[in-house]
Enzyme design. Sequence first.
Site, short mmCIF file in Angstrom:
data_model
loop_
_atom_site.label_atom_id
_atom_site.label_comp_id
_atom_site.label_asym_id
_atom_site.label_seq_id
_atom_site.Cartn_x
_atom_site.Cartn_y
_atom_site.Cartn_z
N ASN A 81 -30.15 19.57 0.61
CA ASN A 81 -30.09 20.62 1.63
C ASN A 81 -29.27 21.81 1.09
O ASN A 81 -28.05 21.69 0.89
CB ASN A 81 -29.45 20.01 2.89
CG ASN A 81 -29.35 20.99 4.04
OD1 ASN A 81 -29.00 22.14 3.84
ND2 ASN A 81 -29.63 20.51 5.24
N GLY A 128 -28.31 24.56 2.47
CA GLY A 128 -27.28 25.04 3.39
C GLY A 128 -25.99 24.24 3.25
O GLY A 128 -24.89 24.79 3.20
N GLU A 136 -34.87 6.63 1.68
CA GLU A 136 -35.17 6.75 3.11
C GLU A 136 -33.90 6.52 3.90
O GLU A 136 -33.15 5.58 3.60
CB GLU A 136 -36.19 5.68 3.51
CG GLU A 136 -37.57 6.26 3.71
CD GLU A 136 -38.47 5.26 4.40
OE1 GLU A 136 -38.34 5.14 5.63
OE2 GLU A 136 -39.24 4.62 3.69
N ASP A 148 -23.91 12.50 5.85
CA ASP A 148 -24.96 12.46 6.86
C ASP A 148 -24.36 13.13 8.08
O ASP A 148 -23.22 12.85 8.47
CB ASP A 148 -25.40 11.04 7.18
CG ASP A 148 -26.71 11.06 7.97
OD1 ASP A 148 -27.61 11.84 7.61
OD2 ASP A 148 -26.84 10.31 8.95
N LYS A 167 -17.22 29.33 9.86
CA LYS A 167 -17.88 28.06 10.24
C LYS A 167 -17.14 26.89 9.59
O LYS A 167 -16.83 25.90 10.25
CB LYS A 167 -19.36 28.06 9.84
CG LYS A 167 -20.04 26.76 10.25
CD LYS A 167 -21.50 26.62 9.84
CE LYS A 167 -21.97 25.18 10.08
NZ LYS A 167 -23.29 24.87 9.53
N ARG A 207 -18.45 19.51 9.33
CA ARG A 207 -18.44 19.30 7.87
C ARG A 207 -17.15 19.81 7.26
O ARG A 207 -16.59 19.19 6.35
CB ARG A 207 -19.66 20.01 7.24
CG ARG A 207 -19.83 19.69 5.75
CD ARG A 207 -21.19 20.10 5.21
NE ARG A 207 -22.26 19.39 5.88
CZ ARG A 207 -22.96 19.86 6.92
NH1 ARG A 207 -22.74 21.08 7.36
NH2 ARG A 207 -23.87 19.13 7.51
P1 ITT Z 1 -29.55 15.57 2.64
O1 ITT Z 1 -29.83 14.23 3.27
O2 ITT Z 1 -30.33 15.79 1.38
O3 ITT Z 1 -28.10 15.86 2.47
P2 ITT Z 1 -30.63 16.62 5.12
O4 ITT Z 1 -30.98 18.00 5.63
O5 ITT Z 1 -31.71 15.57 5.22
O6 ITT Z 1 -30.08 16.74 3.62
P3 ITT Z 1 -29.05 15.03 6.91
O7 ITT Z 1 -29.85 13.81 6.67
O8 ITT Z 1 -27.56 14.91 6.93
O9 ITT Z 1 -29.35 16.18 5.86
O10 ITT Z 1 -29.61 15.67 8.24
C1 ITT Z 1 -28.84 16.51 8.90
C2 ITT Z 1 -29.67 17.41 9.78
O11 ITT Z 1 -28.81 17.70 10.89
C3 ITT Z 1 -29.95 18.73 9.08
O12 ITT Z 1 -31.22 18.79 8.49
C4 ITT Z 1 -29.80 19.72 10.23
O13 ITT Z 1 -30.99 19.81 10.96
C5 ITT Z 1 -28.74 19.08 11.12
N1 ITT Z 1 -27.38 19.55 10.75
C6 ITT Z 1 -26.40 18.88 10.09
N2 ITT Z 1 -25.32 19.64 9.89
C7 ITT Z 1 -25.63 20.84 10.44
C8 ITT Z 1 -24.94 22.05 10.53
O14 ITT Z 1 -23.73 22.23 10.01
N3 ITT Z 1 -25.54 23.06 11.15
C9 ITT Z 1 -26.76 22.93 11.67
N4 ITT Z 1 -27.51 21.82 11.60
C10 ITT Z 1 -26.94 20.78 10.98
#
Ligand code: ITT
Length: 196
Positions: free
Chosen positions: A9, A11, A41, A70, A175, A181
């Site tokens: 991710n 971001g 998964e 996560d 933020k 986080r």
């Molecule tokens: P990785 O597993 O590769 O790290 P991912 O996007 O799949 O990336 P997650 O499994 O942790 O990450 O899913 C978290 C989701 O929750 C993410 O895709 C966002 O939609 C949301 N999320 C988590 N932290 C956030 C934040 O700080 N701001 C906005 N949305 C967030």
Amino acid sequence: MNLLFATTNAGKMKEVRALLASAGIKLYYLKDMDIAVAAPEETGATFEENALLKAHYYHNFYRMPVIADDAGLVVPALNGEPGVYSARYAGVGANDAQNNQKLLQTIKARKLDRPEAYFKAVVALVTEGEEHLFEGTCHGRICNEPRGGNGFGYDPLFELVEKSCTFAEMDINLKNSVSHRGKAFASLAGYLKKIV
Ligand code: ITT
């Protein structure tokens, strides 16, 4: 100390680069690795399980210290949705806009008004023979329509009431200073400073 942040991710990567800048570690990302491996998964029922699952998976593959987080959004009035399904709330492969739209539709269908919500992040650190967890939460509300162009995921819908703005209206440093986080990685950084 070399540390791999196991995320796909972009971001999250941007935020964590800023958060660990002063922790005295050399941070690598999955994209830096010469050999790529398919993502695991995320089958855990909790953020803790998924963070550990990801960190162990990449540690077993790369044999170096790994952190994985996560995180997700929890809306108690929706029985905790989207929770651990945050990334795929509108279906596997859904993008941020689709997930945000599904959240707004669900809230409207239940006739809720700006329901309370919180983000939770759990970071797992896995090194040879050891595992540690660090967590952070941030409380706010879901607003009626998206606001702001920064951040990622549900940021445009998550309003921090005391600042009267959404995460997507904040710059990355603001933020990080208040977010789930930011808090989880501040604990990790404190721990790393003691051991490196
Ligand atoms: P990785 O597993 O590769 O790290 P991912 O996007 O799949 O990336 P997650 O499994 O942790 O990450 O899913 C978290 C989701 O929750 C993410 O895709 C966002 O939609 C949301 N999320 C988590 N932290 C956030 C934040 O700080 N701001 C906005 N949305 C967030």
